[in-house]
Design a protein around this motif. Sequence first.
Motif, short mmCIF file in Angstrom:
data_model
loop_
_atom_site.label_atom_id
_atom_site.label_comp_id
_atom_site.label_asym_id
_atom_site.label_seq_id
_atom_site.Cartn_x
_atom_site.Cartn_y
_atom_site.Cartn_z
N VAL A 278 62.43 111.79 33.09
CA VAL A 278 62.39 110.36 32.77
C VAL A 278 63.15 109.58 33.85
O VAL A 278 64.23 109.99 34.27
N PHE A 279 62.58 108.48 34.30
CA PHE A 279 63.22 107.65 35.31
C PHE A 279 62.96 106.18 34.97
O PHE A 279 62.18 105.86 34.08
N GLN A 280 63.64 105.31 35.68
CA GLN A 280 63.43 103.88 35.54
C GLN A 280 63.09 103.27 36.89
O GLN A 280 63.44 103.82 37.94
N ILE A 281 62.41 102.16 36.84
CA ILE A 281 62.15 101.37 38.04
C ILE A 281 63.18 100.24 38.06
O ILE A 281 63.44 99.61 37.04
N THR A 282 63.76 100.00 39.23
CA THR A 282 64.87 99.06 39.35
C THR A 282 64.57 97.72 38.69
O THR A 282 63.50 97.14 38.89
N ASN A 283 65.55 97.27 37.86
CA ASN A 283 65.48 95.97 37.21
C ASN A 283 64.34 95.87 36.19
O ASN A 283 63.92 94.76 35.85
N GLN A 284 63.85 96.99 35.72
CA GLN A 284 62.78 96.99 34.74
C GLN A 284 63.18 97.82 33.52
O GLN A 284 63.83 98.86 33.66
N ILE A 285 62.80 97.34 32.33
CA ILE A 285 63.10 98.08 31.10
C ILE A 285 61.94 99.01 30.75
O ILE A 285 62.15 100.16 30.40
N PHE A 286 60.71 98.50 30.88
CA PHE A 286 59.53 99.26 30.51
C PHE A 286 58.96 100.00 31.71
O PHE A 286 59.06 99.54 32.85
N GLY A 336 75.54 103.30 35.62
CA GLY A 336 74.93 102.14 34.97
C GLY A 336 73.69 102.57 34.19
O GLY A 336 73.75 103.47 33.39
N ARG A 337 72.55 101.91 34.47
CA ARG A 337 71.31 102.23 33.79
C ARG A 337 70.47 103.22 34.58
O ARG A 337 69.35 103.53 34.20
N PHE A 338 70.96 103.72 35.72
CA PHE A 338 70.19 104.63 36.55
C PHE A 338 71.08 105.80 36.98
O PHE A 338 72.27 105.65 37.18
N SER A 339 70.48 106.96 37.17
CA SER A 339 71.21 108.03 37.84
C SER A 339 71.19 107.74 39.33
O SER A 339 70.34 107.03 39.83
N THR A 340 72.12 108.31 40.05
CA THR A 340 72.22 108.02 41.49
C THR A 340 70.93 108.39 42.21
O THR A 340 70.43 107.64 43.04
N SER A 341 70.38 109.57 41.90
CA SER A 341 69.17 110.02 42.60
C SER A 341 68.00 109.10 42.32
O SER A 341 67.24 108.76 43.22
N TRP A 342 67.84 108.66 41.08
CA TRP A 342 66.67 107.84 40.76
C TRP A 342 66.85 106.40 41.23
O TRP A 342 65.89 105.69 41.43
N LEU A 344 68.05 105.69 44.17
CA LEU A 344 67.55 105.81 45.53
C LEU A 344 66.03 105.86 45.53
O LEU A 344 65.37 105.19 46.33
N VAL A 345 65.48 106.62 44.62
CA VAL A 345 64.02 106.70 44.52
C VAL A 345 63.43 105.33 44.25
O VAL A 345 62.43 104.92 44.84
N SER A 346 64.05 104.58 43.33
CA SER A 346 63.52 103.27 42.98
C SER A 346 63.56 102.33 44.16
O SER A 346 62.62 101.56 44.40
N LEU A 347 64.63 102.37 44.93
CA LEU A 347 64.75 101.48 46.08
C LEU A 347 63.70 101.83 47.13
O LEU A 347 63.10 100.95 47.74
N ILE A 348 63.50 103.11 47.36
CA ILE A 348 62.47 103.52 48.33
C ILE A 348 61.10 103.12 47.82
O ILE A 348 60.25 102.65 48.58
N SER A 349 60.90 103.25 46.50
CA SER A 349 59.59 102.96 45.93
C SER A 349 59.20 101.51 46.12
O SER A 349 58.02 101.17 46.20
#
Length: 356
Positions: A278-286, A336-342, A344-349
């Motif tokens: 499970v991961f999140q996209i930066t600044n997004q809840i859904f 916060g609301r993200f793990s460190t690895s994800w 980074l993934v979100s920023l790259i995405s």
Amino acid sequence: MKILQTLLLALCTLLSVHATTQTCGGSVNCTCDLSKYNSSVKPPSPTINCTNGVMTVYISKCQLEKSLFNTSNLALLNNTDPDCTSTDYLVDGEVQVGFHNPMSSTKCGNRLQVNATYAIYTNILHIYPEQHPVMTRNNATANLTCIYPLTYHTALNITLKPVSGNTDISVPGVTGTLTVYMTVYTDAQFSQPVTDSTTLTVEQTVYIEVVMPELDANQFNIKVLRIYATPGATDPGAGQVYNLTSGPDGCPDPTYGVGLISVINNGNGSSARYSMSVFQITNQIFLNLYSDITICNTTCAVNCNQKIGKSYTPESVATVNVALVAESDPTSGATGRFSTSWTLVSLISLLIAKFM
């Protein structure tokens, strides 16, 4: 007493008229009034409906009787299976002889033809005249056909709750439907679906299944071509798209999908299964997950470590999706609301181009 009996009989007649379909089973409501029918040297044409993997055939019993055809000896190509014999039904107030033929090449003498775009099931209904000293009717046959496409172009968009949705796929020219489901589970046994009361945390492993339950597993396989995500309620055609897999075989995208999503099985049955962190996209809840699928009439099993056969991308596919909400788990090392690895993934995405 006679008045009461008359009222009861009228009530039963009224209920029988409004009953859409019921088996006759000797009911007085299923007898024929032959005075309402005209005799013909040819039997009536049957009606055919292809829905949920079953060919349903109805033919007017009363018209057959009026036209001197045998209503107890109707037969498909193979009637040895109990599923393939006829039953009398009351359909919209008219007595019908009905067959409910499962769409499988091993049932009822069904014949299957497959070309580049369609799977075509055919059968033949044999109709015989009543036996009299002087015969005035010929034997008759009616060709029965159900057509199902091998590829689809449709979309299923559902909100977070529930996470399992479906879409009916119309078949051109024939009333036929197949249903595609995409469901998320919390266990590797695929027995605990995510519901509106399920809490998902970042880095938690979930399990994704895409399935066509009516698919003839002896003849066809379902194959996921691509799994991708969009932030919030964004439609894939209108916003950012994050590809979890790449290429036409549904394998993890080498940019960031490796370690995020894994293939359990794909292209070797009536369902395809994945595991995903499970991961999140930066600044997004859904988070909306989508999968593009196709149907193979030969083996199209995927081995993401070694390609099997020649890959191809169909002209059209079916698309299904589910929506998820992820929460951070303070005990998992998430910041916060993200793990460190994800994170980074979100920023790259955010830098990748929209892929649609």
